[in-house]
Enzyme design. Structure first.
Site, PDB file in Angstrom:
ATOM      1  N   SER A  21       0.833  -1.203   0.000  1.00 60.98           N
ATOM      2  CA  SER A  21       0.000   0.000   0.000  1.00 60.98           C
ATOM      3  C   SER A  21       0.867   1.252   0.000  1.00 60.98           C
ATOM      4  CB  SER A  21      -0.922   0.010   1.222  1.00 60.98           C
ATOM      5  OG  SER A  21      -1.832  -1.068   1.189  1.00 60.98           O
ATOM      6  N   ARG A  44       0.567   7.788   5.972  1.00 59.41           N
ATOM      7  CA  ARG A  44      -0.386   7.032   6.776  1.00 59.41           C
ATOM      8  C   ARG A  44      -1.792   7.626   6.701  1.00 59.41           C
ATOM      9  NH1 ARG A  44       1.059   2.812   9.867  1.00 59.41           N
ATOM     10  NH2 ARG A  44       3.302   2.422  10.017  1.00 59.41           N
ATOM     11  N   HIS A  47      -3.096   6.353   3.506  1.00 59.98           N
ATOM     12  CA  HIS A  47      -3.340   4.920   3.691  1.00 59.98           C
ATOM     13  C   HIS A  47      -4.653   4.682   4.428  1.00 59.98           C
ATOM     14  CE1 HIS A  47      -2.485   0.943   5.780  1.00 59.98           C
ATOM     15  NE2 HIS A  47      -2.374   0.644   4.498  1.00 59.98           N
TER      16      HIS A  47
END
Length: 216
Positions: A21, A44, A47
């Site tokens: 990812s 993040r 994500h």
């Protein structure tokens, strides 16, 4: 009835899924203006949200990353505006350094005071947090009124957080509260516009916790 699909996942290993990812995010994000220290937080957040527009609109005070890592390593409290933020933060990483994740919005005294003053519990919870948390990280992903109250207290010297992560989502005062946060001369992480939410604030805190672990 037996349902079948021809699609097979690339991997079912959690670490491999995360790594893949992150590779996709880096490739699709392309060139950006974030520093190497800021980028793990942005990564993040993307994500957690799959939202590249949101990721590109993250705004950092120059001292935000350093302040956040230092607060975690110093065992400072993390104050969440709502339970969703509290639940999502990785407690073991925070507790390892003596910290805790606290939320006051459902405390009986907060609810009683909010009713008495005819105001939001989010506002009263920030006032209680400022009394109980010396410094620390304030993680606000849901309530613009909480962020605006915290900003007021900072300006008036009633609160001195080490870092404010303010990314409330919504249509009423959300964008405006983040614009006000971006004007403060203390460490902050925020974003432009209406987007945000508990998930992205959690992602930012957890990114800082991972960096703190690596630095310890």
């Amino acid at each position: 009835m037996d349902f079948k699909t021809e699609f097979k996942p690339l991997t079912v290993q959690p670490q491999e899924i995360e790594s893949k990812s992150f590779e996709i995010i880096t490739e699709e994000l392309g060139e950006h203006h974030f520093t190497p220290e800021q980028y793990p937080v942005v990564q993040r957040i993307i994500h957690a949200s799959a939202d590249f527009e949101l990721g590109r609109n993250i705004v950092f005070h120059p001292g935000a990353i350093e302040a956040g890592i230092a607060a975690i390593l110093g065992g400072k409290k993390i104050v969440a505006d709502v339970q969703m933020v509290q639940v999502g933060i990785s407690k073991p990483r925070i507790q390892k350094f003596g910290g805790s994740v606290n939320v006051y919005i459902s405390d009986p005294d907060v609810m009683e005071e909010a009713k008495r003053l005819n105001t939001t519990r989010a506002i009263i919870s920030m006032r209680k947090a400022a009394r109980e948390a010396e410094g620390g990280i304030y993680a606000i992903g849901n309530a613009p009124t909480a962020l605006l109250e915290l900003i007021r207290m900072v300006k008036e010297g009633e609160a001195k957080p080490d870092l404010i992560i303010g990314m409330p989502v919504g249509f009423v005062s959300a964008a405006e509260s983040k614009d006000e946060l971006s004007k403060l001369d203390i460490p902050f992480i925020t974003n432009l516009g209406r987007k945000g939410g508990s998930t992205v604030v959690v992602a930012a805190v957890n990114a800082l916790a991972v960096m703190a672990e690596k630095k310890a």
